[in-house]
Design a protein around this motif. Structure first.
Motif, short mmCIF file in Angstrom:
data_model
loop_
_atom_site.label_atom_id
_atom_site.label_comp_id
_atom_site.label_asym_id
_atom_site.label_seq_id
_atom_site.Cartn_x
_atom_site.Cartn_y
_atom_site.Cartn_z
N LYS A 1 0.82 -1.21 0.00
CA LYS A 1 0.00 0.00 0.00
C LYS A 1 0.86 1.26 0.00
O LYS A 1 0.60 2.19 -0.72
N ARG A 2 1.87 1.19 0.86
CA ARG A 2 2.65 2.39 1.05
C ARG A 2 3.31 2.83 -0.25
O ARG A 2 3.18 3.97 -0.67
N SER A 3 3.97 1.89 -0.92
CA SER A 3 4.68 2.28 -2.12
C SER A 3 3.71 2.71 -3.22
O SER A 3 4.01 3.56 -4.04
N ARG A 4 2.46 2.12 -3.17
CA ARG A 4 1.49 2.50 -4.18
C ARG A 4 1.07 3.95 -4.01
O ARG A 4 0.94 4.70 -4.95
N SER A 5 0.87 4.34 -2.78
CA SER A 5 0.38 5.69 -2.58
C SER A 5 1.47 6.71 -2.93
O SER A 5 1.18 7.84 -3.28
N ARG A 6 2.72 6.26 -2.84
CA ARG A 6 3.79 7.20 -3.15
C ARG A 6 3.93 7.39 -4.66
O ARG A 6 4.17 8.49 -5.13
N ALA A 7 3.76 6.27 -5.38
CA ALA A 7 3.95 6.35 -6.81
C ALA A 7 2.78 7.06 -7.46
O ALA A 7 1.63 6.70 -7.24
N GLY A 8 3.05 8.07 -8.25
CA GLY A 8 2.07 8.77 -9.09
C GLY A 8 0.79 9.17 -8.40
O GLY A 8 -0.28 8.67 -8.75
N ALA A 9 0.85 10.06 -7.42
CA ALA A 9 -0.37 10.55 -6.79
C ALA A 9 -1.11 11.44 -7.77
O ALA A 9 -0.49 12.19 -8.52
N ALA A 10 -2.45 11.31 -7.79
CA ALA A 10 -3.25 12.13 -8.70
C ALA A 10 -3.55 13.47 -8.07
O ALA A 10 -3.55 13.59 -6.84
#
Ligand code: TYD
Ligand code: MG
Length: 458
Positions: free
Chosen positions: A46-55
């Motif tokens: 989750k953590r890395s997902r939220s960091r990558a490419g925030a809209a």
């Protein structure tokens, strides 16, 4: 390496559960969960997902609204049900039982659109080109100009749409589209076909009218998930043997879902019934068991005839048959009639039917069902000054009549056809000319009986 995650996916609604269960938690269907390897999650934790490419969120005010003109089919009832025509690039699912007239309606719409100068395409996976031509011949000269392909390979259809760039494309039916080597009609195939069609629709701004078959129970055959994918879902209903058809929106991203269009199937195709009330009142029989229900179909009042037959029986439990009204609603109305209005039905079969193959789904139909049954039970025809008796109102469990919306418009429609003094619950405020208010079902039954005439047959 991480073990592949297993999930259990419902073949009806697409709900994914972690463990197998007999009943799908998503849609309640039984034995529909199938084991599948879950797709690997993009981006890992989750953590890395939220960091990558925030809209970047945009205030709605700054978002440009779609204002493109709608595609009009030239069939007023069809366009009205859609909320003013089809939105370009949208997917409209037209569902209905076989033989109801889906292909006819789609052909007529396409013929009008084509005649107005927009490029169109009719894809049939169901009938051959000569068969489609035979139908079109009945619909008039202009229908013969519509380009058609008889094709059920999705890839071929998508390629044709890419090449031809129609503004409006009919897919008849989505259940016949074969994806790769798979069997058409399977849940996976229907979903994949719809997804593929949606992709070209959005990319090339093609308006897609998908035809879908419904099962006997009235749900769209195949996955319910289909209903989530498309923008609008229309149901085309009616009794095959009768000529009246109703078209209603059950989902509409671009308009209301309350409008209903009424059609009649004739020799030269479907004819819009602009003044349906006149037709139904004209056909109403002044016999025991018949009343007129002042219904509201969306923004439009519609008078329909509700008929009942009550017949002594030895059968236990006695038969209750409802056509055009909800079975559970009928059971409730019969219980209240027995308990609070002294109409004993425990040893009688009861049949209720809405004439013309129309469906009335609003609770306001309760009183019409109750009075039709009471009239059939007593053998008295109900009328007001020689005209059929009109009524509307919801029946409560304690025997009271409950207010329903648009009392004035319902009564006004009844008066337009010379049906005076409509029996109904008290309006929310003030009084309505031509409305005879009753507080309870028992009062309404008494008021109706006072106008009854013992039929010659009884
Ligand atoms: P169809 O549109 O083929 O139904 P669906 O696509 O929903 O299965 O037509 C159904 C029936 O309508 C068919 O039995 C023939 C009848 N019909 C007419 O009565 N008049 C007409 O002009 C046409 C084209 C069809
Ligand atoms: Mg058809």
């Amino acid at each position: 390496m991480a073990k592949p995650r297993i999930e259990h996916v419902c073949t009806e609604c697409g709900h994914a559960a972690l463990t197998w269960q007999g009943q799908c938690p998503g849609c309640g269907a039984w034995n529909t969960l199938e084991k599948r390897a879950a797709a690997p999650k993009a981006g890992g934790t989750k953590r890395s997902r939220s960091r990558a490419g925030a809209a970047t969120p945009t205030p709605l005010r700054a978002v440009e609204a779609e204002r493109s003109a709608r595609v009009l089919s030239g069939i007023a009832e069809f366009d009205r049900v859609l909320g003013g025509g089809m939105v370009p690039g949208s997917l409209v699912l037209l569902g209905g039982a076989p033989g109801i007239g889906k292909s006819t309606l789609a052909s007529m719409a396409l013929s009008n659109i084509h005649a107005s100068g927009a490029p169109t395409l009719y894809v049939s996976g169901e009938e051959s080109a000569p068969q489609i031509r035979t139908r079109a011949e009945r619909l008039g000269e202009a229908a013969l100009d519509v380009p058609v392909i008889a094709e059920n390979s999705l890839d071929a259809v998508l390629a044709t749409v890419e090449a031809e760039r129609p503004a409006v494309c009919v897919i008849d039916s989505v259940q016949t589209m074969a994806v790769g080597e798979g069997t058409p009609g399977s849940v996976a195939a229907v979903r994949e076909a719809t997804a593929g069609l949606m992709d070209v629709a959005k990319r090339l701004d093609v308006t897609m009218l998908l035809i879908g078959h419904v099962t006997k129970e009235g749900s769209l055959a195949g996955p319910r998930a289909l209903e989530h994918l498309v923008d609008c879902v229309l149901h085309f209903e009616g009794e095959r043997e009768r000529t009246f058809r109703t078209l209603r929106a059950v989902k509409n991203r671009f308009g209301a879902t309350s409008e209903t269009g009424v059609f009649e199937m004739r020799e030269g195709g479907l004819v819009e019934v602009a003044d349906a009330s006149a037709r139904f009142v004209g056909e109403a029989s002044p016999a025991p068991g018949s009343v007129i229900f002042c219904s509201m179909e969306g923004t439009r009042p519609l008078l329909v005839e509700v008929q009942a037959l009550v017949n002594p029986t030895e059968m236990v439990p006695p038969r209750r048959t409802a056509t055009g009204v909800d079975r559970n609603r009928l059971a409730l109305v019969l219980a209240v009639l027995t308990r609070h209005a002294g109409v004993s039905l425990s040893a009688a079969d009861v049949f209720v039917n809405v004439a013309g193959g129309v469906r009335v789904d609003e609770p306001g139909a309760d009183l019409a069902v109750a009075l039709a049954v009471a009239s059939a039970h007593s053998g008295r025809a109900l009328e007001t000054d020689g005209r059929p008796l009109a009524c509307f109102g919801e029946v409560g469990l304690t025997g009271e009549l409950r207010y329903v919306a648009h009392a004035e418009r319902r009564v006004a429609e009844a008066r337009k056809f010379g049906l005076g003094r409509v029996i109904a619950p008290r309006p929310a405020e003030g009084s309505v000319d031509g409305l005879a208010a009753s507080a309870t079902l028992a009062d309404a039954v008494r008021a109706a009986r006072a106008r009854g005439r013992l039929s010659a047959a009884a």
